[in-house]
Design a protein around this motif. Structure first.
Motif, PDB file in Angstrom:
ATOM      1  N   LEU A 350       0.861  -1.185   0.000  1.00  0.00           N
ATOM      2  CA  LEU A 350       0.000   0.000   0.000  1.00  0.00           C
ATOM      3  C   LEU A 350       0.893   1.229   0.000  1.00  0.00           C
ATOM      4  N   ILE A 351       0.528   2.230  -0.794  1.00  0.00           N
ATOM      5  CA  ILE A 351       1.321   3.453  -0.872  1.00  0.00           C
ATOM      6  C   ILE A 351       0.410   4.670  -0.869  1.00  0.00           C
ATOM      7  N   LYS A 352       0.861   5.714  -0.200  1.00  0.00           N
ATOM      8  CA  LYS A 352       0.098   6.966  -0.136  1.00  0.00           C
ATOM      9  C   LYS A 352       1.061   8.135  -0.173  1.00  0.00           C
ATOM     10  N   HIS A 353       0.751   9.124  -1.000  1.00  0.00           N
ATOM     11  CA  HIS A 353       1.506  10.376  -0.952  1.00  0.00           C
ATOM     12  C   HIS A 353       0.845  11.266   0.094  1.00  0.00           C
ATOM     13  N   ASN A 354       1.647  11.884   0.935  1.00  0.00           N
ATOM     14  CA  ASN A 354       1.082  12.648   2.049  1.00  0.00           C
ATOM     15  C   ASN A 354       0.626  14.060   1.670  1.00  0.00           C
ATOM     16  N   ASN A 355       0.760  14.392   0.382  1.00  0.00           N
ATOM     17  CA  ASN A 355       0.097  15.573  -0.166  1.00  0.00           C
ATOM     18  C   ASN A 355      -1.188  15.082  -0.845  1.00  0.00           C
ATOM     19  N   PRO A 356      -2.370  15.433  -0.302  1.00  0.00           N
ATOM     20  CA  PRO A 356      -3.634  14.887  -0.828  1.00  0.00           C
ATOM     21  C   PRO A 356      -3.821  15.126  -2.329  1.00  0.00           C
ATOM     22  N   ILE A 357      -3.347  16.261  -2.835  1.00  0.00           N
ATOM     23  CA  ILE A 357      -3.505  16.551  -4.266  1.00  0.00           C
ATOM     24  C   ILE A 357      -2.648  15.582  -5.082  1.00  0.00           C
ATOM     25  N   LEU A 358      -1.370  15.429  -4.678  1.00  0.00           N
ATOM     26  CA  LEU A 358      -0.487  14.504  -5.400  1.00  0.00           C
ATOM     27  C   LEU A 358      -0.926  13.053  -5.216  1.00  0.00           C
ATOM     28  N   ASN A 359      -1.535  12.756  -4.060  1.00  0.00           N
ATOM     29  CA  ASN A 359      -1.983  11.383  -3.806  1.00  0.00           C
ATOM     30  C   ASN A 359      -3.039  10.935  -4.821  1.00  0.00           C
ATOM     31  N   ALA A 360      -3.812  11.888  -5.315  1.00  0.00           N
ATOM     32  CA  ALA A 360      -4.840  11.562  -6.305  1.00  0.00           C
ATOM     33  C   ALA A 360      -4.232  11.029  -7.603  1.00  0.00           C
ATOM     34  N   PHE A 361      -2.938  11.321  -7.822  1.00  0.00           N
ATOM     35  CA  PHE A 361      -2.274  10.890  -9.063  1.00  0.00           C
ATOM     36  C   PHE A 361      -1.398   9.646  -8.875  1.00  0.00           C
ATOM     37  N   VAL A 362      -1.334   9.125  -7.655  1.00  0.00           N
ATOM     38  CA  VAL A 362      -0.416   8.012  -7.376  1.00  0.00           C
ATOM     39  C   VAL A 362      -0.712   6.799  -8.255  1.00  0.00           C
ATOM     40  N   ALA A 363      -1.979   6.427  -8.382  1.00  0.00           N
ATOM     41  CA  ALA A 363      -2.328   5.242  -9.163  1.00  0.00           C
ATOM     42  C   ALA A 363      -1.821   5.338 -10.596  1.00  0.00           C
ATOM     43  N   LYS A 364      -2.046   6.507 -11.230  1.00  0.00           N
ATOM     44  CA  LYS A 364      -1.630   6.683 -12.631  1.00  0.00           C
ATOM     45  C   LYS A 364      -0.115   6.743 -12.759  1.00  0.00           C
ATOM     46  N   THR A 365       0.534   7.501 -11.891  1.00  0.00           N
ATOM     47  CA  THR A 365       1.984   7.650 -12.015  1.00  0.00           C
ATOM     48  C   THR A 365       2.709   6.370 -11.638  1.00  0.00           C
ATOM     49  N   PHE A 366       2.167   5.604 -10.685  1.00  0.00           N
ATOM     50  CA  PHE A 366       2.815   4.357 -10.277  1.00  0.00           C
ATOM     51  C   PHE A 366       2.906   3.405 -11.464  1.00  0.00           C
ATOM     52  N   LYS A 367       1.819   3.292 -12.205  1.00  0.00           N
ATOM     53  CA  LYS A 367       1.819   2.394 -13.369  1.00  0.00           C
ATOM     54  C   LYS A 367       2.792   2.883 -14.434  1.00  0.00           C
ATOM     55  N   TYR A 368       2.979   4.196 -14.518  1.00  0.00           N
ATOM     56  CA  TYR A 368       3.910   4.746 -15.492  1.00  0.00           C
ATOM     57  C   TYR A 368       5.363   4.430 -15.105  1.00  0.00           C
ATOM     58  N   PHE A 369       5.673   4.613 -13.826  1.00  0.00           N
ATOM     59  CA  PHE A 369       7.049   4.414 -13.383  1.00  0.00           C
ATOM     60  C   PHE A 369       7.392   2.950 -13.122  1.00  0.00           C
ATOM     61  N   GLU A 370       6.371   2.122 -12.940  1.00  0.00           N
ATOM     62  CA  GLU A 370       6.598   0.690 -12.727  1.00  0.00           C
ATOM     63  C   GLU A 370       5.868  -0.091 -13.817  1.00  0.00           C
ATOM     64  N   PRO A 371       6.327  -0.010 -15.070  1.00  0.00           N
ATOM     65  CA  PRO A 371       5.650  -0.742 -16.139  1.00  0.00           C
ATOM     66  C   PRO A 371       5.738  -2.243 -15.905  1.00  0.00           C
ATOM     67  N   LYS A 372       4.757  -2.962 -16.433  1.00  0.00           N
ATOM     68  CA  LYS A 372       4.722  -4.414 -16.248  1.00  0.00           C
ATOM     69  C   LYS A 372       5.962  -5.040 -16.874  1.00  0.00           C
ATOM     70  N   LEU A 373       6.656  -5.852 -16.098  1.00  0.00           N
ATOM     71  CA  LEU A 373       7.892  -6.462 -16.566  1.00  0.00           C
ATOM     72  C   LEU A 373       7.587  -7.647 -17.481  1.00  0.00           C
ATOM     73  N   GLU A 374       8.176  -7.624 -18.658  1.00  0.00           N
ATOM     74  CA  GLU A 374       7.990  -8.737 -19.592  1.00  0.00           C
ATOM     75  C   GLU A 374       9.119  -9.749 -19.393  1.00  0.00           C
ATOM     76  N   TRP A 375       8.749 -10.977 -19.059  1.00  0.00           N
ATOM     77  CA  TRP A 375       9.755 -12.032 -18.929  1.00  0.00           C
ATOM     78  C   TRP A 375       9.096 -13.372 -19.174  1.00  0.00           C
ATOM     79  N   GLN A 376       9.900 -14.342 -19.552  1.00  0.00           N
ATOM     80  CA  GLN A 376       9.366 -15.657 -19.897  1.00  0.00           C
ATOM     81  C   GLN A 376       9.624 -16.644 -18.770  1.00  0.00           C
TER      82      GLN A 376
END
Length: 382
Positions: A350-376
């Motif tokens: 679980l992750i939360k940004h302690n600035n409520p405004i920035l916290n609203a963007f955590v879900a979108k930015t997290f997926k951007y900075f942690e792209p799904k890893l492709e591996w076999q």
């Protein structure tokens, strides 16, 4: 009516309750001996606290927290140089450099929290939220208000304990899986494990072993670790800096302190070529598990000698011969770990940004900075 729950934050192991190790007996990474390592040899940008959870005066839970100041890191990792990485590094430095973690950021898996089993219920997870609030205030008073608060590394079942209103502002995430190697009952010896492989992977094993014929593998004592401390640190840094993302770097004396505190529960193996240390790996005995810890190697020999693959085989051989049940191979190098038989197990946080405004963007930015890893995924067995 439930009796009163409370908590106490300790900044030194010396002050934790006497019965702390009773709750830590199933996990060496919560023991006072290990916490002493965090207190004396944690990375420079990490501050650790130890939390006792109480019902009246009875200790019913224990927890580790780590505060990381990423602004003290000169490099998050030198492997990737794409635009996404540069943007991520800028954002972390500017908006997420102070990170409060309930859990252990130096390990993979749930190694930061333990309860007396009969006492585990929703009210304890509410209490953990109060602990996080208190820690946030503690660092804020020091002028280091955390940007991010994270509860780290829970299984798919464990994470459901946080389905509470108190955690509604947190984003649930999953990053790279934990690679876990389960040892079959039928493997009495390492040879049984090799015999269980398909021809392709038996040939891979033979090829790796042939490449490493000239190497001398040694179990190193505390004195030998101290003797080779500089080379060890250089080999560790060589590997660490190639990671996609680092939040800390170990100090030069880290493995020495580790050996002093955990003694025979900590195993350090050096790999030598003509008396020159060219690589090392480390293992930690943790109940029925073997946990792999940090390693290091010289790139030249890694390629020539298939050093990393040989290290994995050595870890497996030791664990089978000593009758352990699992090897926790942790994150990174997923495909090669899969090729020796480890399976991916998802972990959640679980992750939360302690600035409520920035916290609203955590879900979108997290997926951007942690792209799904492709591996076999590989299956080396018949």
């Amino acid at each position: 009516m439930q009796s009163k729950l409370s908590f106490k934050i300790y900044t030194t192991v010396q002050n934790v309750p006497e019965d702390w190790n009773q709750l830590a007996k199933k996990n060496i990474f919560l023991s006072k001996e290990y916490l002493q390592i965090l207190e004396t040899a944690a990375p420079q940008n990490m501050d650790c606290c130890f939390i006792g959870l109480f019902q009246e005066k009875e200790l019913i839970g224990i927890c580790v927290s780590q505060f990381l100041d990423l602004s003290q890191i000169s490099s998050f990792g030198e492997r990737d140089h794409c635009l996404r990485t540069k943007i991520r590094n800028f954002v972390f430095k500017r908006f997420g450099s102070r990170v409060l973690i309930l859990g252990n950021n130096m390990l993979t898996g749930q190694n930061g929290i333990a309860f007396i089993e009969k006492k585990q219920n929703k009210s304890l997870f509410k209490l953990l939220k109060e602990v996080a609030n208190a820690l946030e205030k503690k660092y804020q008073k020091k002028g280091k208000k955390p940007h991010l608060t994270i509860f780290k590394d829970f299984s798919e079942t464990e994470i459901t304990n946080f389905n509470l209103p108190e955690f509604d502002s947190f984003y649930r995430f999953s990053t790279q899986p934990n690679m876990i190697f389960n040892i079959k009952h039928s493997w009495e010896t390492f040879d049984d494990y090799i015999a269980d492989k398909t021809k392709k992977y038996r040939d891979q094993f033979k090829r790796a072993r042939k490449k490493s014929d000239s190497l001398d593998k040694q179990k190193m004592s505390l004195t030998e670790i101290q003797k080779h401390q500089t080379e060890i640190h250089n080999l560790y840094m060589n590997v660490a800096k190639k990671a996609a993302f680092n939040t800390f770097y170990l100090g030069e004396n880290h493995f020495e302190i580790f050996k002093k505190n955990l003694k025979d529960h900590f195993l350090f193996y050096g790999y030598f070529e003509n008396n020159k240390l060219i690589g090392f790996n480390t293992l930690i005995k943790n109940g029925n598990d073997i946990d792999t810890y940090f390693l290091g190697y010289d790139d030249k020999y890694q390629k020539e000698k298939m050093l990393y693959l040989n290290m994995l085989y050595d870890m497996i051989g030791y664990s089978i011969n000593k009758k352990y049940k699992r090897i926790i191979f942790a994150r990174t190098a997923l495909e090669i770990k899969s090729s020796v038989g480890a399976k991916a197990v998802d972990t959640f946080g679980l992750i939360k940004h302690n600035n409520p405004i920035l916290n609203a963007f955590v879900a979108k930015t997290f997926k951007y900075f942690e792209p799904k890893l492709e591996w076999q995924e590989r299956n080396p067995f018949k």
